[in-house]
Motif scaffolding. Structure first.
Motif, PDB file in Angstrom:
ATOM      1  N   SER A 109      -9.626  -8.643  -3.227  1.00 20.60           N
ATOM      2  CA  SER A 109      -9.142  -7.090  -3.543  1.00 20.60           C
ATOM      3  C   SER A 109      -9.031  -6.610  -4.144  1.00 20.60           C
ATOM      4  O   SER A 109      -7.624  -6.824  -5.298  1.00 20.60           O
ATOM      5  CB  SER A 109      -8.989  -6.257  -2.718  1.00 20.60           C
ATOM      6  OG  SER A 109      -8.815  -5.103  -2.210  1.00 20.60           O
ATOM      7  N   LYS A 110      -9.680  -5.978  -5.649  1.00 27.49           N
ATOM      8  CA  LYS A 110      -8.980  -5.021  -7.068  1.00 27.49           C
ATOM      9  C   LYS A 110      -7.900  -4.304  -6.219  1.00 27.49           C
ATOM     10  O   LYS A 110      -7.066  -4.110  -7.035  1.00 27.49           O
ATOM     11  CB  LYS A 110     -10.327  -3.686  -7.597  1.00 27.49           C
ATOM     12  CG  LYS A 110      -9.711  -3.854  -8.908  1.00 27.49           C
ATOM     13  CD  LYS A 110     -11.239  -2.500  -9.406  1.00 27.49           C
ATOM     14  CE  LYS A 110     -10.367  -2.115 -10.360  1.00 27.49           C
ATOM     15  NZ  LYS A 110     -11.737  -1.561 -11.313  1.00 27.49           N
ATOM     16  N   SER A 111      -7.084  -3.917  -5.395  1.00 29.16           N
ATOM     17  CA  SER A 111      -6.540  -3.001  -4.722  1.00 29.16           C
ATOM     18  C   SER A 111      -5.128  -3.612  -4.981  1.00 29.16           C
ATOM     19  O   SER A 111      -4.072  -3.971  -4.977  1.00 29.16           O
ATOM     20  CB  SER A 111      -6.374  -2.473  -3.303  1.00 29.16           C
ATOM     21  OG  SER A 111      -6.387  -3.298  -2.626  1.00 29.16           O
ATOM     22  N   CYS A 112      -5.432  -5.222  -5.194  1.00 30.20           N
ATOM     23  CA  CYS A 112      -4.245  -5.991  -5.271  1.00 30.20           C
ATOM     24  C   CYS A 112      -3.675  -6.301  -6.680  1.00 30.20           C
ATOM     25  O   CYS A 112      -2.622  -6.857  -6.533  1.00 30.20           O
ATOM     26  CB  CYS A 112      -4.957  -8.152  -4.867  1.00 30.20           C
ATOM     27  SG  CYS A 112      -4.755  -8.017  -2.696  1.00 30.20           S
TER      28      CYS A 112
ATOM     29  N   ILE B 177      -6.861  -1.845   4.856  1.00 35.53           N
ATOM     30  CA  ILE B 177      -6.056  -3.390   4.493  1.00 35.53           C
ATOM     31  C   ILE B 177      -6.127  -2.457   2.766  1.00 35.53           C
ATOM     32  O   ILE B 177      -4.671  -2.856   2.195  1.00 35.53           O
ATOM     33  CB  ILE B 177      -6.721  -5.002   4.375  1.00 35.53           C
ATOM     34  CG1 ILE B 177      -6.992  -5.350   6.019  1.00 35.53           C
ATOM     35  CG2 ILE B 177      -5.929  -5.513   3.419  1.00 35.53           C
ATOM     36  CD1 ILE B 177      -5.488  -5.554   6.534  1.00 35.53           C
ATOM     37  N   ARG B 178      -6.496  -2.372   2.126  1.00 33.50           N
ATOM     38  CA  ARG B 178      -6.589  -1.747   0.833  1.00 33.50           C
ATOM     39  C   ARG B 178      -5.633  -0.708   0.752  1.00 33.50           C
ATOM     40  O   ARG B 178      -5.549  -0.712  -0.259  1.00 33.50           O
ATOM     41  CB  ARG B 178      -8.526  -1.164   0.138  1.00 33.50           C
ATOM     42  CG  ARG B 178      -8.887  -2.887  -0.144  1.00 33.50           C
ATOM     43  CD  ARG B 178     -10.571  -2.449  -0.636  1.00 33.50           C
ATOM     44  NE  ARG B 178     -11.467  -3.578  -0.600  1.00 33.50           N
ATOM     45  CZ  ARG B 178     -12.918  -3.374   0.371  1.00 33.50           C
ATOM     46  NH1 ARG B 178     -12.702  -1.915   0.867  1.00 33.50           N
ATOM     47  NH2 ARG B 178     -13.725  -4.192   0.279  1.00 33.50           N
ATOM     48  N   GLU B 179      -5.617  -0.008   1.646  1.00 33.23           N
ATOM     49  CA  GLU B 179      -5.136   1.364   2.211  1.00 33.23           C
ATOM     50  C   GLU B 179      -3.786   0.863   1.705  1.00 33.23           C
ATOM     51  O   GLU B 179      -2.800   1.467   0.705  1.00 33.23           O
ATOM     52  CB  GLU B 179      -5.167   2.294   2.497  1.00 33.23           C
ATOM     53  CG  GLU B 179      -6.909   2.920   2.711  1.00 33.23           C
ATOM     54  CD  GLU B 179      -7.067   3.813   3.277  1.00 33.23           C
ATOM     55  OE1 GLU B 179      -6.228   4.093   5.002  1.00 33.23           O
ATOM     56  OE2 GLU B 179      -7.823   4.563   3.104  1.00 33.23           O
ATOM     57  N   LEU B 180      -3.484  -0.057   2.552  1.00 30.63           N
ATOM     58  CA  LEU B 180      -1.818  -0.492   2.627  1.00 30.63           C
ATOM     59  C   LEU B 180      -1.840  -1.354   1.505  1.00 30.63           C
ATOM     60  O   LEU B 180      -0.769  -1.473   0.777  1.00 30.63           O
ATOM     61  CB  LEU B 180      -2.184  -1.588   4.103  1.00 30.63           C
ATOM     62  CG  LEU B 180      -2.066  -1.296   5.502  1.00 30.63           C
ATOM     63  CD1 LEU B 180      -2.295  -1.988   6.003  1.00 30.63           C
ATOM     64  CD2 LEU B 180      -1.092  -0.419   5.360  1.00 30.63           C
ATOM     65  N   GLN B 181      -2.289  -2.200   0.777  1.00 31.17           N
ATOM     66  CA  GLN B 181      -1.717  -1.905  -0.373  1.00 31.17           C
ATOM     67  C   GLN B 181      -1.716  -1.685  -1.450  1.00 31.17           C
ATOM     68  O   GLN B 181      -0.631  -2.236  -2.226  1.00 31.17           O
ATOM     69  CB  GLN B 181      -3.465  -3.779  -0.966  1.00 31.17           C
ATOM     70  CG  GLN B 181      -3.835  -4.926   0.022  1.00 31.17           C
ATOM     71  CD  GLN B 181      -4.434  -5.704  -0.461  1.00 31.17           C
ATOM     72  OE1 GLN B 181      -4.675  -6.631   0.288  1.00 31.17           O
ATOM     73  NE2 GLN B 181      -5.741  -5.155  -0.408  1.00 31.17           N
ATOM     74  N   VAL B 182      -1.888  -0.498  -1.061  1.00 33.14           N
ATOM     75  CA  VAL B 182      -2.025   0.279  -2.596  1.00 33.14           C
ATOM     76  C   VAL B 182      -0.642   0.964  -2.009  1.00 33.14           C
ATOM     77  O   VAL B 182      -0.026   1.028  -2.958  1.00 33.14           O
ATOM     78  CB  VAL B 182      -3.302   1.512  -3.182  1.00 33.14           C
ATOM     79  CG1 VAL B 182      -2.312   2.531  -3.888  1.00 33.14           C
ATOM     80  CG2 VAL B 182      -4.692   0.452  -3.360  1.00 33.14           C
ATOM     81  N   GLU B 183      -0.552   1.240  -0.906  1.00 37.79           N
ATOM     82  CA  GLU B 183       0.836   1.700  -0.522  1.00 37.79           C
ATOM     83  C   GLU B 183       2.178   0.434  -0.649  1.00 37.79           C
ATOM     84  O   GLU B 183       2.632   1.701  -1.199  1.00 37.79           O
ATOM     85  CB  GLU B 183       0.876   2.652   0.986  1.00 37.79           C
ATOM     86  CG  GLU B 183       1.436   3.610   1.522  1.00 37.79           C
ATOM     87  CD  GLU B 183       1.344   3.801   2.900  1.00 37.79           C
ATOM     88  OE1 GLU B 183       2.255   4.520   3.452  1.00 37.79           O
ATOM     89  OE2 GLU B 183       0.114   4.043   3.442  1.00 37.79           O
TER      90      GLU B 183
END
Length: 264
Positions: free
Chosen positions: A156-159, A132-138
């Protein structure tokens, strides 16, 4: 062959060579994909799709070789084999395209249910959270369908929004942030959830694949039409002048003309 037949032959050879080139590229892409996904856990689920790609790449490639040979050597059996084979493979692909279009809503539903099972994200496994973090960054998104709320009490920090983000951002409550911030400005996270963006991306990819296969199928049908026209020209009988017997054309009715040479 007349002048029109020569251009017909050249047009057929050009279309058939394009069929061969496209099939060779598709075969190369299939081999690369098979090798790239060989060690993936989902390879068993993808084997049926890879097998279909092998079929629609190898068979048209072989048929294009047979078709070019048939038109160059004036072999009817080769042209007939090309026509029948390419019509059958075209019908197979058209059926697959129709099935693919009708299956899109079911694919969207399955994808939605699959990701909804991960909620709440704060309790999901490490592998799921990393995905999910990878999806949020991409995709520049946060959460699945309710934004940062899907992360519960630990966003998450990726948000976090980055400078120059193309997607809108929103201020997140400070009590849900468990990583270091400057403490002066509010923490901005992505407003858009990831699941709608992911589904839209997947549907777009499916439409591009179906459109590409439709274009390839139309190229196949064009070469089939040209091949059928060439077969019709080959079966057409040329007008041969009728030989008529004349009773006057017999020995004795011919007079030999010679110049009289006078000798002095």
């Amino acid at each position: 062959m007349g002048r029109a037949d020569v251009w017909l032959k050249r047009s057929y050879i050009t279309a058939t060579c394009l069929v061969g080139i496209v099939s060779a590229l598709l075969l190369g892409f299939t081999l690369f994909s098979h090798g790239h996904l060989h060690n993936e856990e989902e390879i068993e689920q993808l084997l049926s799709g890879l097998s279909g790609l092998y079929v629609i790449s190898i068979i048209p490639l072989l048929l294009s070789i047979i078709g070019v040979y048939g038109v160059c050597k004036q072999k009817k059996w080769a042209l007939i084999s090309f026509t029948v084979g390419l019509i059958l493979i075209s019908l197979l692909v058209i059926g697959s395209l129709i099935h693919g279009l009708t299956a899109i809503p079911q694919v969207v539903k399955t994808l939605n249910m699959h990701y909804q099972s991960f909620k709440p994200l704060s309790d999901a496994g490490d592998v799921v959270q990393e995905h999910i973090r990878e999806l949020q960054v991409e995709l520049q998104c946060c959460g699945l369908d309710q934004g940062y709320v899907d992360w519960g009490h630990n966003i998450s920090k990726s948000c976090l929004c980055i400078k120059g983000s193309t997607n809108p951002c929103v201020a997140a409550p400070g009590n849900l942030i468990h990583f270091e911030t400057d403490g002066v400005q509010p923490v901005m996270v992505y407003k858009e959830p990831c699941l709608p963006l992911l589904i839209a991306l997947q549907v777009t990819v499916v439409h591009v694949i179906l459109g590409t296969m439709l274009g390839i199928t139309l190229l196949w049908l064009l070469s089939v039409v040209l091949c059928i026209v060439i077969l019709c020209r080959m079966n057409r009988k040329d007008n041969v002048p009728t030989v008529v017997y004349s009773p006057e054309a017999k020995a004795g009715n011919y007079i030999t003309l010679t110049d009289t040479v006078e000798y002095t």
